[in-house]
Motif scaffolding. Structure first.
Motif, mmCIF file in Angstrom:
data_model
loop_
_atom_site.group_PDB
_atom_site.id
_atom_site.type_symbol
_atom_site.label_atom_id
_atom_site.label_comp_id
_atom_site.label_asym_id
_atom_site.label_seq_id
_atom_site.Cartn_x
_atom_site.Cartn_y
_atom_site.Cartn_z
ATOM 1 N N LEU A 33 38.254 45.385 34.686
ATOM 2 C CA LEU A 33 38.568 44.831 36.003
ATOM 3 C C LEU A 33 39.349 45.843 36.834
ATOM 4 C CD1 LEU A 33 39.521 41.223 34.885
ATOM 5 C CD2 LEU A 33 37.513 41.882 36.234
ATOM 6 N N PRO A 34 38.999 46.001 38.112
ATOM 7 C CA PRO A 34 39.658 47.016 38.944
ATOM 8 C C PRO A 34 41.055 46.594 39.377
ATOM 9 C CG PRO A 34 38.044 45.796 40.234
ATOM 10 C CD PRO A 34 37.905 45.315 38.814
ATOM 11 N N ASP A 35 41.861 47.579 39.690
ATOM 12 C CA ASP A 35 43.161 47.361 40.316
ATOM 13 C C ASP A 35 43.048 47.748 41.785
ATOM 14 O OD1 ASP A 35 44.572 46.582 37.944
ATOM 15 O OD2 ASP A 35 44.561 48.693 37.322
ATOM 16 N N GLU A 37 44.182 46.851 46.108
ATOM 17 C CA GLU A 37 44.489 45.806 47.092
ATOM 18 C C GLU A 37 43.200 45.142 47.578
ATOM 19 O OE1 GLU A 37 47.344 44.652 47.827
ATOM 20 O OE2 GLU A 37 48.530 46.148 46.739
ATOM 21 N N VAL A 39 45.731 42.826 45.805
ATOM 22 C CA VAL A 39 46.015 42.381 44.448
ATOM 23 C C VAL A 39 46.407 40.910 44.414
ATOM 24 C CG1 VAL A 39 48.432 43.126 44.535
ATOM 25 C CG2 VAL A 39 47.273 42.913 42.337
ATOM 26 N N LEU A 42 42.984 38.820 45.378
ATOM 27 C CA LEU A 42 41.695 39.059 44.723
ATOM 28 C C LEU A 42 41.861 39.663 43.338
ATOM 29 C CD1 LEU A 42 38.593 39.043 44.832
ATOM 30 C CD2 LEU A 42 38.699 41.338 45.834
ATOM 31 N N TYR A 43 42.371 40.883 43.245
ATOM 32 C CA TYR A 43 42.355 41.587 41.960
ATOM 33 C C TYR A 43 43.323 40.977 40.942
ATOM 34 C CZ TYR A 43 39.369 44.939 44.268
ATOM 35 O OH TYR A 43 38.320 45.521 44.938
ATOM 36 N N MET A 46 41.559 37.759 39.691
ATOM 37 C CA MET A 46 40.399 38.098 38.868
ATOM 38 C C MET A 46 40.772 38.301 37.402
ATOM 39 S SD MET A 46 38.133 40.597 41.370
ATOM 40 C CE MET A 46 37.224 41.314 40.010
ATOM 41 N N ARG A 47 42.029 38.634 37.144
ATOM 42 C CA ARG A 47 42.475 38.867 35.770
ATOM 43 C C ARG A 47 42.931 37.581 35.074
ATOM 44 N NH1 ARG A 47 42.882 44.382 35.671
ATOM 45 N NH2 ARG A 47 43.889 44.451 33.636
ATOM 46 N N THR A 121 37.268 35.007 43.955
ATOM 47 C CA THR A 121 37.603 35.540 42.631
ATOM 48 C C THR A 121 36.406 35.456 41.696
ATOM 49 O OG1 THR A 121 39.928 34.922 42.900
ATOM 50 C CG2 THR A 121 39.138 35.272 40.650
ATOM 51 N N GLY A 124 33.967 38.083 42.551
ATOM 52 C CA GLY A 124 34.416 39.401 42.122
ATOM 53 C C GLY A 124 34.187 39.633 40.643
ATOM 54 N N VAL A 128 31.748 42.534 38.710
ATOM 55 C CA VAL A 128 32.198 43.431 37.638
ATOM 56 C C VAL A 128 31.331 43.253 36.395
ATOM 57 C CG1 VAL A 128 34.123 44.047 36.134
ATOM 58 C CG2 VAL A 128 34.543 43.537 38.538
#
Length: 350
Positions: A33-35, A37, A39, A42-43, A46-47, A121, A124, A128
């Motif tokens: 999963l990307p890091d 903004e 964050v 979204l990011y 996503m985690r 989310t 996203g 991925v």
């Protein structure tokens, strides 16, 4: 089938394998999963679901099926991670569509971040999943990579078809639903991406496209159907701490699970009128007292007992299909794990 000691050992062995696979895949998902903004919106979200402990069934099926058909585990790991990422994306979107409050023992993303952020989310995480699969298939020649992508696309569409049908039944207040309709629904909504696809894609990679995939569909469907029915029952008779989702959530949503399908077909008189009135309401219009009334009717009309017996019959058929599906598979711990899955579901029933 087995005595209590054997069942206990079998359950412990399967669950130990699932935990180890889930831990490895969870770490790989988070690494993928990307890091960056934004964050916060979204990011970070996503985690969330990939960080929560899950069963690990889908990646475990993919890894073991591939291994018994001759695959190098390194060829399977990325595919297993992609499957589990897409599963998490589906869960996020399911919780939005269902209005669910709990997922894996914690509040859903929709409950904590709102519907719009949860949809973004889920989108996203699905993107991925495709990126991970693309990297994984670079190990293969063009023909095998194309076959793997075809399997992935087919699985995603079958799942969406099932989701659309379930939503359609609710939107159109469909009442004329029988066990065969329910099985067709979960064949698409659940079995294809939970059991059939992981088994098929693993065998496809292991055999380099040579394995007969049809028996894997038959086994995967029956095993997956029994697994889903067990999940439906746990929603009715389990407790929230061990189940990890909202108890009676399916009844609040009016989902046409097998126990409800049986009740719809057998309730009569005032009970049938009460049930029809209940099903025509929205989730927000259904009170806790009404939900408990419908739940009691399931006991009165034998819907819970019927569902248990129905699922046990499906499990017996799954055992027969297992031998056909893995007739040419390589013996070893992975085949032993796959063989243990049917009695595992059976043992967990007790």
């Amino acid at each position: 089938m087995t005595d209590i000691t054997d069942r206990s050992e079998l359950v412990a062995g399967v669950e130990d394998r699932l935990r180890r696979v889930a831990k490895d895949v969870r770490r790989a998902m988070l690494d993928a999963l990307p890091d960056g903004e934004p964050v916060r919106w979204l990011y970070g979200p996503m985690r969330d679901y990939p960080s929560r402990p899950g069963k690990g069934l889908r990646p475990a099926l993919c890894l073991s099926a591939g291994t018994v058909f001759g695959a190098d585990p390194a060829d399977l790991s990325g595919i297993a991670v992609a499957i589990e990422l897409l599963h998490n994306a589906f869960l996020i979107h399911d919780d939005v569509a269902d209005g669910s409050l709990m997922r894996r023992g914690r509040p859903t993303l929709a409950a904590t971040h709102g519907l719009a952020a949860a949809v973004n989310t889920g989108d996203g995480v699905a993107v991925v999943a495709g990126q991970v699969l693309r990297r994984a298939t670079r190990r293969f020649d063009r023909d095998l990579a194309e076959l793997v992508w075809q399997e992935f696309d087919t699985m995603a569409l079958r799942t969406l078809e099932g989701q659309a049908t379930e939503v359609g039944w609710l939107l159109d207040d469909v009442e004329d639903v029988g066990p065969d309709d329910y099985l067709d629904l979960i064949m698409h909504k659940t079995c294809w991406y939970t059991t059939i696809h992981p088994l098929r894609v693993g065998a496809l990679v292991g055999s380099r496209g040579e394995a007969d995939l049809a028996p894997l569909v038959r086994f995967g469907f029956h095993f997956g159907a029994a697994f889903q029915i067990r999940d439906d029952l746990l929603n009715l008779v389990g407790d929230e701490r061990t189940y990890g989702k909202e108890i009676l959530g399916d009844l609040y949503e009016g989902k046409r699970t097998l126990p409800l399908v049986h009740l719809m077909a057998n309730a009569d008189g005032d009970d049938r009128a009460l049930l029809r009135n209940y099903l025509r309401r929205t989730r927000a219009e259904r009170s806790a007292e009404q939900v408990q009334t419908v739940r009691r009717l399931m006991d009165d009309y034998g819907s819970i007992a019927f569902t248990r017996e129905y699922a046990e019959g499906i499990l017996l058929v799954a055992e027969e299909y297992f031998e056909q599906a893995f007739a040419v598979a390589q013996p070893g711990p992975d085949l032993d794990f796959l063989r243990a899955l049917v009695p595992y579901v059976w043992a967990r029933w007790r």
